[in-house]
Design a protein around this motif. Structure first.
Motif, PDB file in Angstrom:
ATOM      1  N   LEU A   1       0.877  -1.202   0.012  1.00  0.00           N
ATOM      2  CA  LEU A   1      -0.023  -0.009   0.010  1.00  0.00           C
ATOM      3  C   LEU A   1       0.909   1.225  -0.028  1.00  0.00           C
ATOM      4  O   LEU A   1       0.548   2.474  -0.618  1.00  0.00           O
ATOM      5  CB  LEU A   1      -0.955   0.043   1.329  1.00  0.00           C
ATOM      6  N   LEU A   2       2.000   1.176   0.696  1.00  0.00           N
ATOM      7  CA  LEU A   2       2.726   2.460   0.856  1.00  0.00           C
ATOM      8  C   LEU A   2       3.610   2.741  -0.335  1.00  0.00           C
ATOM      9  O   LEU A   2       3.833   3.785  -0.799  1.00  0.00           O
ATOM     10  CB  LEU A   2       3.657   2.374   2.090  1.00  0.00           C
ATOM     11  N   SER A   3       3.950   1.674  -0.958  1.00  0.00           N
ATOM     12  CA  SER A   3       4.787   1.750  -2.460  1.00  0.00           C
ATOM     13  C   SER A   3       3.773   2.464  -3.400  1.00  0.00           C
ATOM     14  O   SER A   3       4.489   3.288  -4.338  1.00  0.00           O
ATOM     15  CB  SER A   3       5.032   0.462  -2.940  1.00  0.00           C
ATOM     16  N   ASP A   4       2.513   2.284  -3.343  1.00  0.00           N
ATOM     17  CA  ASP A   4       1.689   3.177  -4.268  1.00  0.00           C
ATOM     18  C   ASP A   4       1.296   4.497  -3.745  1.00  0.00           C
ATOM     19  O   ASP A   4       1.354   5.462  -4.585  1.00  0.00           O
ATOM     20  CB  ASP A   4       0.402   2.386  -4.611  1.00  0.00           C
ATOM     21  N   CYS A   5       1.371   4.660  -2.439  1.00  0.00           N
ATOM     22  CA  CYS A   5       0.806   6.073  -1.828  1.00  0.00           C
ATOM     23  C   CYS A   5       2.177   7.029  -1.887  1.00  0.00           C
ATOM     24  O   CYS A   5       2.101   8.179  -2.364  1.00  0.00           O
ATOM     25  CB  CYS A   5       0.436   5.812  -0.555  1.00  0.00           C
TER      26      CYS A   5
ATOM     27  N   GLY B   1       5.501   6.071  -2.891  1.00  0.00           N
ATOM     28  CA  GLY B   1       6.666   5.670  -3.759  1.00  0.00           C
ATOM     29  C   GLY B   1       7.536   4.445  -3.304  1.00  0.00           C
ATOM     30  O   GLY B   1       7.551   4.294  -2.220  1.00  0.00           O
ATOM     31  N   ARG B   2       8.235   3.636  -4.060  1.00  0.00           N
ATOM     32  CA  ARG B   2       8.994   2.680  -3.887  1.00  0.00           C
ATOM     33  C   ARG B   2       9.922   3.018  -3.019  1.00  0.00           C
ATOM     34  O   ARG B   2      10.455   2.309  -2.027  1.00  0.00           O
ATOM     35  CB  ARG B   2       9.237   1.738  -4.990  1.00  0.00           C
ATOM     36  N   ARG B   3      10.860   4.162  -3.348  1.00  0.00           N
ATOM     37  CA  ARG B   3      11.981   4.499  -2.960  1.00  0.00           C
ATOM     38  C   ARG B   3      11.746   5.043  -1.456  1.00  0.00           C
ATOM     39  O   ARG B   3      12.493   4.588  -0.556  1.00  0.00           O
ATOM     40  CB  ARG B   3      12.445   5.702  -3.728  1.00  0.00           C
ATOM     41  N   ARG B   4      10.781   5.719  -1.239  1.00  0.00           N
ATOM     42  CA  ARG B   4      10.423   6.353   0.070  1.00  0.00           C
ATOM     43  C   ARG B   4       9.999   5.038   1.056  1.00  0.00           C
ATOM     44  O   ARG B   4      10.179   5.030   2.210  1.00  0.00           O
ATOM     45  CB  ARG B   4       9.226   7.357   0.028  1.00  0.00           C
ATOM     46  N   THR B   5       9.239   4.200   0.514  1.00  0.00           N
ATOM     47  CA  THR B   5       8.783   3.018   1.210  1.00  0.00           C
ATOM     48  C   THR B   5      10.105   2.127   1.683  1.00  0.00           C
ATOM     49  O   THR B   5      10.079   1.752   3.026  1.00  0.00           O
ATOM     50  CB  THR B   5       7.839   1.972   0.458  1.00  0.00           C
ATOM     51  N   MET B   6      10.879   1.976   0.829  1.00  0.00           N
ATOM     52  CA  MET B   6      11.906   1.121   1.260  1.00  0.00           C
ATOM     53  C   MET B   6      12.944   1.885   2.431  1.00  0.00           C
ATOM     54  O   MET B   6      13.258   1.264   3.227  1.00  0.00           O
ATOM     55  CB  MET B   6      12.960   0.988  -0.066  1.00  0.00           C
ATOM     56  N   ALA B   7      13.275   3.088   1.811  1.00  0.00           N
ATOM     57  CA  ALA B   7      13.774   3.776   3.123  1.00  0.00           C
ATOM     58  C   ALA B   7      13.214   4.040   4.248  1.00  0.00           C
ATOM     59  O   ALA B   7      13.822   3.768   5.522  1.00  0.00           O
ATOM     60  CB  ALA B   7      14.103   5.263   2.440  1.00  0.00           C
ATOM     61  N   LEU B   8      12.029   4.065   4.178  1.00  0.00           N
ATOM     62  CA  LEU B   8      10.967   4.083   5.697  1.00  0.00           C
ATOM     63  C   LEU B   8      11.215   2.776   6.383  1.00  0.00           C
ATOM     64  O   LEU B   8      11.573   2.802   7.430  1.00  0.00           O
ATOM     65  CB  LEU B   8       9.863   4.467   5.323  1.00  0.00           C
ATOM     66  N   GLY B   9      10.926   1.829   5.738  1.00  0.00           N
ATOM     67  CA  GLY B   9      11.067   0.517   6.242  1.00  0.00           C
ATOM     68  C   GLY B   9      12.648   0.043   6.897  1.00  0.00           C
ATOM     69  O   GLY B   9      12.606  -0.279   7.854  1.00  0.00           O
ATOM     70  N   PHE B  10      13.636   0.317   6.003  1.00  0.00           N
ATOM     71  CA  PHE B  10      14.937   0.158   6.457  1.00  0.00           C
ATOM     72  C   PHE B  10      15.013   1.108   7.783  1.00  0.00           C
ATOM     73  O   PHE B  10      15.749   0.637   8.826  1.00  0.00           O
ATOM     74  CB  PHE B  10      15.926   0.762   5.449  1.00  0.00           C
TER      75      PHE B  10
ATOM     76  N   ASP C   1       8.439   5.936 -12.530  1.00  0.00           N
ATOM     77  CA  ASP C   1       6.955   6.458 -12.998  1.00  0.00           C
ATOM     78  C   ASP C   1       6.157   4.989 -12.950  1.00  0.00           C
ATOM     79  O   ASP C   1       6.875   3.894 -12.727  1.00  0.00           O
ATOM     80  CB  ASP C   1       6.591   7.154 -14.336  1.00  0.00           C
ATOM     81  N   LYS C   2       4.931   5.086 -13.388  1.00  0.00           N
ATOM     82  CA  LYS C   2       4.145   3.884 -12.978  1.00  0.00           C
ATOM     83  C   LYS C   2       4.084   3.177 -14.601  1.00  0.00           C
ATOM     84  O   LYS C   2       3.524   1.991 -14.394  1.00  0.00           O
ATOM     85  CB  LYS C   2       2.436   4.129 -12.875  1.00  0.00           C
ATOM     86  N   PHE C   3       4.781   3.481 -15.465  1.00  0.00           N
ATOM     87  CA  PHE C   3       4.825   2.573 -16.628  1.00  0.00           C
ATOM     88  C   PHE C   3       6.132   1.696 -16.740  1.00  0.00           C
ATOM     89  O   PHE C   3       7.300   2.299 -16.747  1.00  0.00           O
ATOM     90  CB  PHE C   3       4.747   3.492 -17.895  1.00  0.00           C
TER      91      PHE C   3
END
Length: 193
Positions: free
Chosen positions: A20-24, A26-35, A154-156
Protein backbone atom coordinates in the motif's frame (compact mmCIF):
# COMPACT_ATOMS: atom_id res chain seq x y z
CA UNK A 1 7.06 -24.53 16.96
CA UNK A 2 4.14 -22.39 18.16
CA UNK A 3 6.41 -19.41 18.93
CA UNK A 4 8.09 -19.75 15.54
CA UNK A 5 4.71 -19.82 13.79
CA UNK A 6 3.57 -16.76 15.73
CA UNK A 7 6.75 -14.83 14.88
CA UNK A 8 6.46 -15.73 11.20
CA UNK A 9 2.89 -14.39 11.13
CA UNK A 10 4.36 -10.91 11.60
CA UNK A 11 5.72 -11.00 8.04
CA UNK A 12 2.23 -10.99 6.53
CA UNK A 13 0.99 -7.51 7.51
CA UNK A 14 4.35 -6.03 6.51
CA UNK A 15 3.91 -7.17 2.93
CA UNK A 16 0.44 -5.62 2.72
CA UNK A 17 1.50 -2.36 4.39
CA UNK A 18 4.55 -2.15 2.12
CA UNK A 19 2.43 -2.76 -0.96
CA UNK A 20 0.00 0.00 0.00
CA UNK A 21 2.77 2.45 0.88
CA UNK A 22 4.59 1.70 -2.39
CA UNK A 23 1.69 3.10 -4.36
CA UNK A 24 1.00 5.97 -1.94
CA UNK A 25 4.46 7.39 -1.27
CA UNK A 26 6.58 5.57 -3.86
CA UNK A 27 8.94 2.63 -3.81
CA UNK A 28 12.06 4.59 -2.85
CA UNK A 29 10.44 6.25 0.14
CA UNK A 30 8.77 3.01 1.26
CA UNK A 31 12.07 1.13 1.14
CA UNK A 32 13.92 3.88 2.98
CA UNK A 33 11.17 4.19 5.61
CA UNK A 34 11.06 0.45 6.27
CA UNK A 35 14.85 0.21 6.55
CA UNK A 36 15.02 3.27 8.84
CA UNK A 37 12.23 2.14 11.19
CA UNK A 38 13.69 -1.37 11.30
CA UNK A 39 17.09 0.11 12.19
CA UNK A 40 15.60 2.12 15.06
CA UNK A 41 13.82 -0.91 16.47
CA UNK A 42 16.94 -3.04 15.93
CA UNK A 43 19.06 -0.58 17.89
CA UNK A 44 16.47 -0.68 20.70
CA UNK A 45 16.44 -4.49 20.68
CA UNK A 46 20.23 -4.65 20.56
CA UNK A 47 20.73 -2.09 23.28
CA UNK A 48 18.12 -3.37 25.74
CA UNK A 49 18.04 -7.05 24.85
CA UNK A 50 18.73 -8.25 28.41
CA UNK A 51 15.66 -6.69 30.04
CA UNK A 52 13.50 -7.32 26.96
CA UNK A 53 14.32 -11.04 26.88
CA UNK A 54 13.13 -11.51 30.45
CA UNK A 55 9.59 -10.75 29.27
CA UNK A 56 9.04 -13.26 26.45
CA UNK A 57 5.77 -11.78 25.12
CA UNK A 58 7.43 -8.35 24.88
CA UNK A 59 10.36 -9.82 22.98
CA UNK A 60 8.02 -11.75 20.64
CA UNK A 61 6.03 -8.61 19.82
CA UNK A 62 9.08 -6.37 19.36
CA UNK A 63 10.91 -8.93 17.24
CA UNK A 64 7.71 -9.51 15.26
CA UNK A 65 7.36 -5.79 14.56
CA UNK A 66 11.05 -5.80 13.58
CA UNK A 67 10.26 -8.48 10.99
CA UNK A 68 7.14 -6.60 9.86
CA UNK A 69 9.22 -3.48 9.17
CA UNK A 70 11.64 -5.56 7.11
CA UNK A 71 8.73 -6.54 4.89
CA UNK A 72 7.31 -3.00 4.77
CA UNK A 73 10.53 -1.63 3.33
CA UNK A 74 12.88 -3.88 1.40
CA UNK A 75 10.67 -6.97 1.47
CA UNK A 76 7.82 -5.33 -0.43
CA UNK A 77 9.84 -3.09 -2.71
CA UNK A 78 13.07 -4.81 -3.71
CA UNK A 79 11.64 -6.75 -6.66
CA UNK A 80 9.60 -3.74 -7.79
CA UNK A 81 12.55 -1.38 -7.75
CA UNK A 82 14.78 -3.93 -9.48
CA UNK A 83 12.26 -4.58 -12.26
CA UNK A 84 11.39 -0.92 -12.76
CA UNK A 85 15.06 0.06 -13.04
CA UNK A 86 15.66 -1.75 -16.33
CA UNK A 87 14.19 -1.38 -19.82
CA UNK A 88 11.96 -4.22 -20.98
CA UNK A 89 14.65 -5.85 -23.13
CA UNK A 90 17.02 -6.12 -20.13
CA UNK A 91 14.53 -6.56 -17.30
CA UNK A 92 14.92 -10.32 -16.87
CA UNK A 93 18.71 -10.06 -16.81
CA UNK A 94 18.66 -7.08 -14.44
CA UNK A 95 16.25 -8.67 -11.98
CA UNK A 96 18.25 -11.90 -12.12
CA UNK A 97 21.46 -10.00 -11.36
CA UNK A 98 19.80 -8.16 -8.48
CA UNK A 99 18.44 -11.45 -7.13
CA UNK A 100 21.88 -13.07 -7.36
CA UNK A 101 23.44 -10.21 -5.39
CA UNK A 102 20.73 -10.42 -2.74
CA UNK A 103 21.17 -14.19 -2.39
CA UNK A 104 24.94 -13.72 -2.09
CA UNK A 105 24.39 -11.08 0.59
CA UNK A 106 22.01 -13.37 2.48
CA UNK A 107 24.50 -16.25 2.31
CA UNK A 108 27.32 -14.06 3.56
CA UNK A 109 25.11 -12.60 6.28
CA UNK A 110 24.16 -16.02 7.63
CA UNK A 111 27.79 -17.13 7.63
CA UNK A 112 28.97 -14.19 9.74
CA UNK A 113 26.48 -14.83 12.55
CA UNK A 114 28.47 -17.70 14.08
CA UNK A 115 31.80 -15.81 14.11
CA UNK A 116 30.12 -12.76 15.66
CA UNK A 117 28.52 -14.89 18.35
CA UNK A 118 31.77 -16.83 18.89
CA UNK A 119 33.79 -13.63 19.25
CA UNK A 120 31.99 -12.99 22.54
CA UNK A 121 33.44 -16.17 24.05
CA UNK A 122 30.17 -17.93 24.75
CA UNK A 123 28.33 -14.84 26.06
CA UNK A 124 25.21 -15.39 23.98
CA UNK A 125 23.45 -12.23 25.17
CA UNK A 126 26.22 -9.88 24.07
CA UNK A 127 26.73 -11.81 20.85
CA UNK A 128 23.03 -11.49 19.99
CA UNK A 129 23.14 -7.80 20.89
CA UNK A 130 26.09 -7.36 18.53
CA UNK A 131 24.17 -9.08 15.73
CA UNK A 132 21.19 -6.75 16.23
CA UNK A 133 23.41 -3.65 16.37
CA UNK A 134 25.47 -4.60 13.31
CA UNK A 135 22.35 -5.55 11.37
CA UNK A 136 20.73 -2.24 12.32
CA UNK A 137 23.80 -0.42 11.07
CA UNK A 138 23.35 -2.14 7.71
CA UNK A 139 19.67 -1.16 7.77
CA UNK A 140 20.72 2.49 8.15
CA UNK A 141 23.04 2.03 5.18
CA UNK A 142 20.15 0.48 3.23
CA UNK A 143 17.90 3.43 4.08
CA UNK A 144 20.53 5.90 2.92
CA UNK A 145 21.15 4.00 -0.31
CA UNK A 146 17.42 3.73 -1.00
CA UNK A 147 16.87 7.44 -0.34
CA UNK A 148 19.88 8.84 -2.21
CA UNK A 149 20.62 6.26 -4.92
CA UNK A 150 17.31 4.80 -6.09
CA UNK A 151 15.32 6.78 -8.60
CA UNK A 152 11.61 7.33 -8.30
CA UNK A 153 10.16 5.52 -11.27
CA UNK A 154 6.97 6.35 -13.03
CA UNK A 155 4.11 3.88 -13.17
CA UNK A 156 4.87 2.65 -16.71
CA UNK A 157 7.24 -0.27 -16.99
CA UNK A 158 8.33 0.75 -20.48
CA UNK A 159 9.65 4.15 -19.32
CA UNK A 160 13.25 3.32 -20.22
CA UNK A 161 12.60 1.48 -23.47
CA UNK A 162 12.99 4.42 -25.82
CA UNK A 163 16.14 5.60 -24.04
CA UNK A 164 17.59 2.10 -24.44
CA UNK A 165 16.65 2.01 -28.14
CA UNK A 166 18.26 5.44 -28.64
CA UNK A 167 21.43 4.23 -26.89
CA UNK A 168 21.60 1.15 -29.14
CA UNK A 169 21.08 3.21 -32.29
CA UNK A 170 23.75 5.70 -31.20
CA UNK A 171 26.16 2.79 -30.79
CA UNK A 172 25.58 1.21 -34.19
CA UNK A 173 22.70 -1.21 -33.61
CA UNK A 174 20.05 -0.44 -36.19
CA UNK A 175 17.92 -3.59 -36.46
CA UNK A 176 15.82 -3.12 -33.32
CA UNK A 177 12.50 -4.90 -33.73
CA UNK A 178 11.02 -5.42 -30.28
CA UNK A 179 7.79 -3.55 -29.75
CA UNK A 180 7.08 -3.66 -33.49
CA UNK A 181 4.69 -5.96 -35.35
CA UNK A 182 4.44 -5.81 -39.16
CA UNK A 183 6.32 -2.52 -39.12
CA UNK A 184 3.84 -0.87 -36.72
CA UNK A 185 4.64 0.02 -33.10
CA UNK A 186 2.95 -2.17 -30.48
CA UNK A 187 0.66 -0.90 -27.77
CA UNK A 188 -0.87 -3.47 -25.42
CA UNK A 189 0.17 -6.28 -27.84
CA UNK A 190 -1.88 -4.81 -30.69
CA UNK A 191 -0.38 -3.02 -33.65
CA UNK A 192 -1.35 0.64 -34.04
CA UNK A 193 -3.39 0.90 -37.21
Amino acid sequence: MAWGTLINCFYIPGAFIGGLLSDCIGRRRTMALGFFLQAILGFILGGALGPIQTKLPLFIVLYGVFLTLGEVGPGATIVLTASESFPTALRGHGVGLAAAWSKAGAAIGTQVFKPILASWGGDELHGTQAVFLIGSGFAVLGALLAWFVLEDSDKFLDHGDQDWKNYLIANGYTNIEWGIQDGSPMVDNKAIE
